[in-house]
Design a protein around this motif. Structure first.
Motif, PDB file in Angstrom:
ATOM      1  N   LEU A  57      -1.810  19.367  -6.065  1.00 42.31           N
ATOM      2  CA  LEU A  57      -1.549  19.744  -4.678  1.00 42.31           C
ATOM      3  C   LEU A  57      -2.162  18.746  -3.701  1.00 42.31           C
ATOM      4  N   VAL A  58      -3.341  18.249  -4.011  1.00 40.09           N
ATOM      5  CA  VAL A  58      -3.972  17.239  -3.155  1.00 40.09           C
ATOM      6  C   VAL A  58      -3.123  15.965  -3.152  1.00 40.09           C
ATOM      7  N   ALA A  59      -2.642  15.562  -4.323  1.00 39.96           N
ATOM      8  CA  ALA A  59      -1.808  14.363  -4.406  1.00 39.96           C
ATOM      9  C   ALA A  59      -0.511  14.553  -3.620  1.00 39.96           C
ATOM     10  N   ARG A  60       0.101  15.729  -3.745  1.00 39.63           N
ATOM     11  CA  ARG A  60       1.330  16.003  -2.986  1.00 39.63           C
ATOM     12  C   ARG A  60       1.047  15.994  -1.488  1.00 39.63           C
ATOM     13  N   ARG A  62      -1.236  14.275   0.071  1.00 39.35           N
ATOM     14  CA  ARG A  62      -1.386  12.886   0.503  1.00 39.35           C
ATOM     15  C   ARG A  62      -0.029  12.210   0.678  1.00 39.35           C
ATOM     16  N   LEU A  63       0.868  12.460  -0.273  1.00 40.40           N
ATOM     17  CA  LEU A  63       2.200  11.866  -0.175  1.00 40.40           C
ATOM     18  C   LEU A  63       2.939  12.346   1.072  1.00 40.40           C
ATOM     19  N   VAL A  64       2.831  13.636   1.349  1.00 41.16           N
ATOM     20  CA  VAL A  64       3.510  14.187   2.523  1.00 41.16           C
ATOM     21  C   VAL A  64       2.927  13.597   3.800  1.00 41.16           C
ATOM     22  N   ALA A  69       3.120  11.410   8.569  1.00 42.75           N
ATOM     23  CA  ALA A  69       2.082  11.248   9.587  1.00 42.75           C
ATOM     24  C   ALA A  69       1.984   9.815  10.090  1.00 42.75           C
ATOM     25  N   SER A  70       2.290   8.860   9.248  1.00 48.73           N
ATOM     26  CA  SER A  70       2.170   7.478   9.695  1.00 48.73           C
ATOM     27  C   SER A  70       3.349   7.136  10.596  1.00 48.73           C
ATOM     28  N   ALA A  71       3.025   6.462  11.663  1.00 47.56           N
ATOM     29  CA  ALA A  71       4.061   6.094  12.621  1.00 47.56           C
ATOM     30  C   ALA A  71       4.875   4.923  12.078  1.00 47.56           C
ATOM     31  N   PRO A  72       6.179   4.982  12.198  1.00 48.57           N
ATOM     32  CA  PRO A  72       6.988   3.850  11.752  1.00 48.57           C
ATOM     33  C   PRO A  72       6.756   2.655  12.680  1.00 48.57           C
ATOM     34  N   PRO A  73       7.018   1.456  12.220  1.00 48.81           N
ATOM     35  CA  PRO A  73       6.805   0.291  13.081  1.00 48.81           C
ATOM     36  C   PRO A  73       7.717   0.360  14.306  1.00 48.81           C
TER      37      PRO A  73
END
Length: 101
Positions: A57-60, A62-64, A69-73
């Motif tokens: 669940l922690v790995a999933r 992180r993937l999500v 969450a990261s902004a696209p360029p």
């Protein structure tokens, strides 16, 4: 008027049937899930299984977060970099372009 009333009664009956079917599906799914949980709790390796589930669940998670969450360029930033690269390639002398290959 009776035809409109008949349609309304048909829609009401359909809504009741859909709700009853959904409730039956929910109850049967819940029963199956509870049976599965009981079976898992009876296992001797339940602690290890729980630890693996937590790790997964922690790995999933992180993937999500990495995916959403990261902004696209910035689109214009990317276009500006491509334009600069093209200008630099066009302005470079022929001997320099041959050395890069």
């Amino acid at each position: 008027m009776t035809q409109g009333t008949g349609r309304r009664a048909g829609l009401d009956e359909q809504a009741v049937l859909l709700a009853a079917g959904l409730a039956d599906l929910a109850v049967s799914t819940l029963g199956t899930a509870l049976g599965t949980v009981r079976g898992l709790l009876r296992r001797s390796d339940a602690a290890e299984l729980a630890a693996e589930a937590e790790h997964d669940l922690v790995a999933r998670g992180r993937l999500v977060l990495d995916r959403y969450a990261s902004a696209p360029p910035a689109h214009l930033e990317v276009l500006a970099r491509h334009a600069l690269a093209r200008r630099a390639a066009a302005a470079a002398p022929a001997w320099q372009a041959a050395d890069d290959v």
